[in-house]
Every structure is written in C-alpha cells, then in structure tokens.
Motif scaffolding. Structure first.
Motif, mmCIF file in Angstrom:
data_model
loop_
_atom_site.group_PDB
_atom_site.id
_atom_site.type_symbol
_atom_site.label_atom_id
_atom_site.label_comp_id
_atom_site.label_asym_id
_atom_site.label_seq_id
_atom_site.Cartn_x
_atom_site.Cartn_y
_atom_site.Cartn_z
ATOM 1 N N ALA A 92 0.837 -1.207 0.000
ATOM 2 C CA ALA A 92 0.000 0.000 0.000
ATOM 3 C C ALA A 92 0.870 1.255 0.000
ATOM 4 C CB ALA A 92 -0.931 -0.008 1.214
ATOM 5 N N ALA A 93 1.963 1.212 0.768
ATOM 6 C CA ALA A 93 2.818 2.396 0.924
ATOM 7 C C ALA A 93 3.425 2.839 -0.416
ATOM 8 C CB ALA A 93 3.916 2.098 1.934
ATOM 9 N N ASP A 94 3.665 1.862 -1.306
ATOM 10 C CA ASP A 94 4.235 2.194 -2.618
ATOM 11 C C ASP A 94 3.405 3.217 -3.380
ATOM 12 O OD1 ASP A 94 6.377 0.542 -2.382
ATOM 13 O OD2 ASP A 94 5.851 -0.809 -4.045
ATOM 14 N N PHE A 95 2.090 3.211 -3.122
ATOM 15 C CA PHE A 95 1.178 4.048 -3.912
ATOM 16 C C PHE A 95 0.873 5.397 -3.254
ATOM 17 C CE2 PHE A 95 0.664 -0.234 -5.371
ATOM 18 C CZ PHE A 95 0.468 -0.121 -6.732
ATOM 19 N N VAL A 96 1.501 5.619 -2.104
ATOM 20 C CA VAL A 96 1.241 6.881 -1.397
ATOM 21 C C VAL A 96 2.276 7.932 -1.821
ATOM 22 C CG1 VAL A 96 1.091 8.006 0.856
ATOM 23 C CG2 VAL A 96 0.200 5.676 0.558
#
Ligand code: BES
Ligand code: MN
Ligand code: ZN
Length: 460
Positions: free
Chosen positions: A76-80
């Motif tokens: 998820a963090a990759d897309f923030v």
C-alpha cells in the motif's frame, strides 16, 4: 478479481510481489525459493502525477498478465505520494478501479487457450489500511466492474445487440436493485409523437426502443437526467458509410452503455440521489423503407428536422430524448453520445468533448474528469455558429453547411432541444475505443462511466 488486505507480507511462492521502483525499467526477478518479484519503474517519486498514477495502477496488472502472474501482492505504501495529497479512500478507489479495468479483455467470442486466460485472480494489498481505504477498495471494484460491463456491452457485435437487446441489457444491469426500468415500443413512440426516433429507425427491420431507468433515492430533490445515444449499429443509412467509416459502428451505443452502467452503480453504491437514465435505441440502416436525405421529420418538440444526411442520426434521436427529459424538471441534464467523428479531429483520442452554455458546469466537469480519469475538454457552443444548422425547408438542419467544426454543429443541434434546462453534452466519439498507451485492452474504452459516477456522488 479479488482484492484483499493483509497487514503483513504474503509468504507464498505462488504470489508475485509487485514493487514500484525508481528508474524507468520494468523487470522480473526470481529469488531463492522460486519467489517472483516484479519491479515497475516509475521514475522519480517526487515527479509522480495523478494521471501517471492511474497508468501505474494499470501497468501493475498489465505486466503481471504478460508474466502469467495470477496472484499478486502490492505494498500500500508504494502508492502513497504525499505531494499529490490524495485522501486514502480516494486512492484506494483509484487502485481498485484501474486494477479491474486493466484486468479486462473481451474474450467472450474467443476459444480459451489450453493454458487458460492470463487474467489476474487476486491482489493482496499489504499494509495498514484504514476503514476509508477499505471502503474505497470496495467502491472502486464496483465502479471498475461497471466500466468493464459497459465495455462488454459496447463490444458486443451489432448483430447481437439490437435495440430490443439493448433494452434487455438495461433491465439485466439493474436486476434485483430498486431501479425501475420502463421500455417503450413503437406504438408508445407514436403516441408520444417521437418523429425523430421513428424516422431514423424506418430503414431497419429492428424496431426501436425507448428505455427509461429511474433510481429515486434522493428524497424530493429534482433529478439528474442522463441521456445516452443508443444506435446499436450505424451504417450511415442511405448516406452509407465507407468500409473504414463503418468499422466499429456497433459501438455507436457506447453512450447508452455508459448511462446504463452509471445508473446501475448508483443503485449498487446506494447513492442518495435521484437519477433518470434515458436511452433512445435504434439501428440506422439503408433499405427500401429508410428515411431519405431531404426528408423532414417532426420531432417530439413539434419542430421539424430537415434530414440533410441520414448519417447524422444520433442528434435526431437524442432530440426526442431531450424533449422527453423535460417532464422530470431536471436540475441537470447530461447527454452522452458518440455523436461525431469530428470531435476526434479536434481532440484526438485522449479526451471527450464537452459543450455547455454554463461555464461553471464545464469547469466542474473538467475537475470530475481529472478525479475520475475520464478526461474531458470544452469546445465552444457559441451562437456565431448557429447559422450553420439553420434549416432551409425545415426548422433545423441535421448537419452544418460547412465541413468545419462538425462537433460544434452537433452540439448546437442538441442545445436547441435542451434549451431552458441546465445541460451539458459529452461527445465521446473520441473516446469510443481505447488507444495504445492506456494499458487497456483493445475495443471499447468504457468512457465516461467513472465520470458519471463521480458526478452522481458529488453534484449538488
Ligand atoms: N456515430 C457517428 C460518429 C462517430 C464516427 C463516432 C466515428 C465515433 C467514431 C455519427 O452518427 C456520424 O455518423 N456522424 C457524422 C456526422 C456527419 C454526417 C455530419 C460524422 O461524424 O461523420
Ligand atoms: Mn452516423
Ligand atoms: Zn452514429
């Protein structure tokens, strides 16, 4: 496709781990224990834009498909990207919508390969996901699937989806929901004096239909009316199209397909709005019983339409649909139509053309376009152009006197029948099919379902 959430990394060799990395290259690594890691080069993180992010989401799926990865995990963090300031619910929705859209291709009429299709079966989103994020993923899946249903309907050949077939599809799309669907037949259209729709459909052995979808969950507020062009095949009529021009004309009901699916989403997401979908459905064919160039049709509004070209049929059927829309005293009318090839000349294939007398509405649609990924761009609807469609023997002519500005002539024709209502016309002639670089399967693009859904969610 299943989308699930996991607080910790998935530990299975069946799962391809997809990561977003700096640089511009994409590569697949097979690590010890046969673990596959697919890296997608997204350039510098600081330079990410909202539009590029849409593309990245699609690439995750598109690349996984080429490597036959059926189960994926993403972090998820990759897309923030903090500098984009996208709220978590919205980001999650964007992820799910574009995963679904990229995972679609129209294989209904193809033999299944021995090794099976390359569709991704599941994506696990790894990380802490808030309740808004979870709801966003769910909402995104509902929207993404509806976009794909729209693409399926538009891709289905004209020999299969006739006007009555399109009406059936509308009924199917909302089966089991609280949407009420009414299907009018030729006798009803005669009672209503819908001379436009009846005129265009004369050449076809297929009867016209007029579909009304009512989703009323917005209390006593005035409804938003969505009108979708439903020409199930556009041969051009007696002004027959060329071989090239006729290709893809089974998709001339793309506006209808978008409206049907937007109404379906409103019901599935239980949006608190009143929305009416209206679909005039005809087949435009040449035959001994066709309407002729030079015919003068009396539209439902009472005005006469001089048919200069039988190939400008969309605006004729939309005229009657817009007149019908008046009975709802709508707070907004949005019409969606593959109205012209000219809009493609003006804008290329990356944006739909929007036309309105209301500048604030145009601006709002551009914003909804950016939010949803269905990009739109305004073109003029100035009265200086009105002389182009002044009738000689009838009240209004169905094509312009010159070849230039065809998308504007079409829009002005519709504006004539929408007079007095707050309205906007979306010409999706330019967005009928997906183009290279969008990371979408060939065929129908599914525009502008996402934009219509955003409109229904946000329009006040
Ligand atoms: N359905 C077509 C427009 C169209 C063509 C949409 C190609 C998407 C791709 C429409 O009915 C049509 O034939 N328009 C004519 C208008 C002309 C006769 C004034 C056109 O665009 O050529
Ligand atoms: Mn046509
Ligand atoms: Zn058409």
């Amino acid at each position: 496709m299943q989308i699930t959430i996991s607080p910790r990394p998935v530990n299975s060799k069946d799962v391809t781990v997809v990561t977003l990395v700096a640089g511009t290259e994409n590569f697949l690594q097979v690590r010890p224990g046969n673990r596959k890691v697919l890296s997608i080069g997204i350039g510098e993180r600081e330079k990410m834009t909202r539009r590029k992010l849409v593309d990245v989401c699609r690439q995750v799926i598109a690349l996984a498909k080429t490597h036959h990865g059926k189960k994926l995990s993403v972090s998820a963090a990759d897309f923030v990207f903090p500098h984009l300031g996208i709220p978590e619910g919205e980001l999650a929705e964007m992820l799910a919508v574009n995963f679904e859209m990229a995972n679609f291709s129209f294989v209904k009429y193809k033999r299944r390969p021995a090794e099976g299709w390359d569709f991704v079966q599941s994506v696990t989103v790894v990380g802490r996901v808030s309740p808004e994020g979870k709801r966003g993923l769910k909402r995104g899946q509902v929207i993404g699937r509806a976009v794909n249903d729209c693409r399926t309907l538009a891709n289905t050949p004209g020999g299969e989806i006739t006007p009555s077939g399109l009406a059936d599809a509308a009924v199917q799309a909302v089966r089991g929901s609280r949407v009420k669907v009414t299907v009018l037949k030729p006798a009803d259209l005669r009672t209503l004096k819908m001379g436009g729709i009846l005129g265009v459909s004369k050449g076809s052995t297929e009867e016209p239909r007029f579909v009304i979808m009512e989703y009323l969950a917005g209390g006593d507020s005035k409804p938003i009316v969505l009108v979708g062009k439903g020409v199930t095949f556009d041969s051009g009529g007696l002004n027959l199209k060329s071989e090239q021009g006729m290709a893809d004309m089974h998709m001339d009901m793309s506006g209808a397909a978008a409206v049907i699916n937007a109404v379906a989403v409103a019901a599935r997401l239980k949006l608190a709005v009143n929305v009416i979908g209206i679909i005039p459905a005809v087949e435009n064919m040449p035959s001994g019983s066709s309407y002729h160039p030079g015919d003068i049709l009396r539209a439902m509004s009472g005005e006469t339409i001089e048919v200069v070209s039988t190939d400008a049929e969309g605006r004729i059927i939309m005229a009657d649909a817009l007149t019908y829309a008046r009975r709802y005293h709508p707070r907004l009318v949005v019409d969606v139509a593959t109205l012209t090839g000219a809009v493609m000349v003006a804008l290329g294939n990356r944006a739909a053309g929007i036309f309105s007398k209301d500048d604030a509405l145009l601006k709002q649609f551009q914003e909804l376009g950016e939010l949803s990924g269905d990009y739109v761009w305004p073109l003029p609807l100035w009265e200086e152009y009105e002389g182009e469609i002044k009738g000689t023997l009838g009240d209004i002519a169905n094509i312009g006197k010159t070849r230039y500005g065809g998308a504007i002539h079409g829009a002005l024709f519709l504006q004539h029948f929408a007079k007095g209502m707050r309205s906007i016309h979306v010409d999706i002639g330019s967005r009928m099919t997906a183009v290279d670089g969008e990371h979408l399967a060939k065929g129908a693009a599914g525009a502008p379902v996402r934009l219509l859904v955003k409109l229904l969610e946000r329009y006040r």
